[in-house]
Enzyme design. Sequence first.
Site, PDB file in Angstrom:
ATOM      1  N   LYS A 194       0.712  -1.167   0.059  1.00 58.94           N
ATOM      2  CA  LYS A 194      -0.097  -0.099  -0.113  1.00 58.94           C
ATOM      3  C   LYS A 194       0.837   1.235  -0.071  1.00 58.94           C
ATOM      4  CE  LYS A 194      -1.836   2.998   2.054  1.00 58.94           C
ATOM      5  NZ  LYS A 194      -1.682   4.433   1.657  1.00 58.94           N
ATOM      6  N   GLU A 269       9.222   1.456  11.184  1.00 60.38           N
ATOM      7  CA  GLU A 269      10.323   2.435  10.870  1.00 60.38           C
ATOM      8  C   GLU A 269       9.722   3.695  10.881  1.00 60.38           C
ATOM      9  OE1 GLU A 269      12.340   0.923   7.318  1.00 60.38           O
ATOM     10  OE2 GLU A 269      13.015  -0.814   8.400  1.00 60.38           O
ATOM     11  N   CYS A 303      14.154  10.110   6.359  1.00 63.99           N
ATOM     12  CA  CYS A 303      13.950   9.855   7.529  1.00 63.99           C
ATOM     13  C   CYS A 303      15.442  10.134   8.511  1.00 63.99           C
ATOM     14  CB  CYS A 303      13.338   8.441   7.915  1.00 63.99           C
ATOM     15  SG  CYS A 303      14.533   7.288   7.059  1.00 63.99           S
ATOM     16  N   GLU A 404      10.190  16.740  13.979  1.00 64.30           N
ATOM     17  CA  GLU A 404      10.580  16.336  12.491  1.00 64.30           C
ATOM     18  C   GLU A 404      10.030  17.471  11.403  1.00 64.30           C
ATOM     19  OE1 GLU A 404       9.332  12.624  10.684  1.00 64.30           O
ATOM     20  OE2 GLU A 404      11.166  12.195  10.216  1.00 64.30           O
TER      21      GLU A 404
END
Length: 512
Positions: A194, A269, A303, A404
């Site tokens: 997905k 993750e 990331c 972030e």
Amino acid sequence: MTTTQQAHYTALRERVLPRVQQLAHVIDGTFTVGESTETFVSLNPATNEPIATAPVASPADVERAVQAARRAFDEGPWPRLPAAERARILRRIAEGIRARADEIAVLESTDTGIPITQIREAQVLRAADNFDFFAEMATRITGESYPVDTTFLNYTVRRPVGVAALITPWNTPFMLETWKVAPCLAAGNTCILKPASWSPLSATLLAEIVQEAGVPPGAFNLLYGPGEQVGEALAAHPAVNLVSFTGETTTGKRLMRVGADTLKRFSMELGGKSPVLVFADADLDRALDAAIFGVFSLNGERCTAGSRLLVERTIYDTFVDRLIQRVRNIRVGDPLDPATEVGPLIHQRQLARVQGYLALGQQEGARLAVGGERPSDPALARGNYLRPALFVDVQPTMRIAQEEIFGPVLCVIPFSTEEEALRIANGVKYGLAAYLWTSDVTRAMRLAPALEAGMVWVNSQNVRDLRTPFGGMKESGIGREGGFYSFEFYTEVKTIHVALGTHRIPRMGVGQ
Ligand code: NAD
């Protein structure tokens, strides 16, 4: 040279794009738009023009895909093939990726805004390597034996787990998809991929390549649609055994709640706010190169971006001056131009989010030393372009130093002592990566284990051998993937106890 290359990529895009204008799910080996009439549109971040329409999987589509994957696992050939045969097919996928590398890179760059050079020379080749690597690993899965004197032989075997939902983010989608699909299939599982809705294009090429390589129907399925709808339906489905998720920490938490009722096995993750520590004794030229590349490559939508730069006070002013010069020179432009170093952000919403942080940082009292403005070139006016931004004199407690941002923004923080550097580095909720620059070996050996990060690079940029475990601690994730660690997730360990003789069995029901 540059112009010729750019012309080649642009011409290739004109040829390839029409073919993928209408995307389709892959269910049980068939490309299909499914049963829903709902669709979503993917935009080119460089122009904000629509480039493709994708179907939104309905609950019935999800059900069909899950049942196809289930059948392929329970009855189909894939989990039953000898590992060497699966490996041959996976290697064909790697070859297929290499053969279509330009096409994949052009689509990915057009869909995400990431500069073509970074995709073509790194991401796509890495994607192919993922299949070669896990093909090899699949043939090396072993078990352990636990003999007990002469009475028992206990041993373990690793079996595929079942049906996996692989949910991926919009940054570097193609590579991240292969990072999941390759070990998942290598271990003999079946899957439903997905992809994220902001960059759905390259998954369709992956699906074509997977099919052409001979992966049997149902072993690989692809569903498009919003995470809240399609991702959650997969995570909640009782016939799905595993969820490998890469994305935001908040999404990961939600997904785990959704999957709790059916006790899913999760690999998470998640986000990061990784520190780069630069000590005065470091090779400052290399540290500078790595600090800049580490946060501004992939448009900062990375990331493991080193988004907090901690610099020792004695070199702070000169290092920051050099940074400012370099950041000012970064070439922002058309992602299909091989000379471009930073392209447009993925979506207008992501641009607005990053701009929100730029405003916030200034309100918080950080100094925006350079960048952060929209480029003046009229050719870039329609895209989500932003000049790379450098905040200096940042306080570690500021939100720009804690949250972030996921864009081309670097926060520079001074420190005076090693203890202070470590405190600042560890003082966030994330723990994905850390980068350490020093020529003092003892200090490196002292700090590397103390840094709260799943991965630490010493005097190095983010170079990763596929055998090493990848993943984060704290709110950056749960579990590790890479090398055999991927098989910890994608295989079930079974212990088999074999009696070698006639050991004593307590007798019940035999009276006195
Ligand atoms: P996201 O969490 O918004 O979406 C990731 C995927 O999850 C997408 O496919 C999305 O459709 C789906 N999703 C969204 N809501 C969902 C829900 N409620 N249930 C199930 N699925 C859902 O993340 P993003 O914005 O696409 O990606 C950026 C994030 O990914 C950043 O936080 C980044 O750090 C992280 N990331 C982490 C790694 C890593 O390896 N640790 C790698 C790349 C990106």
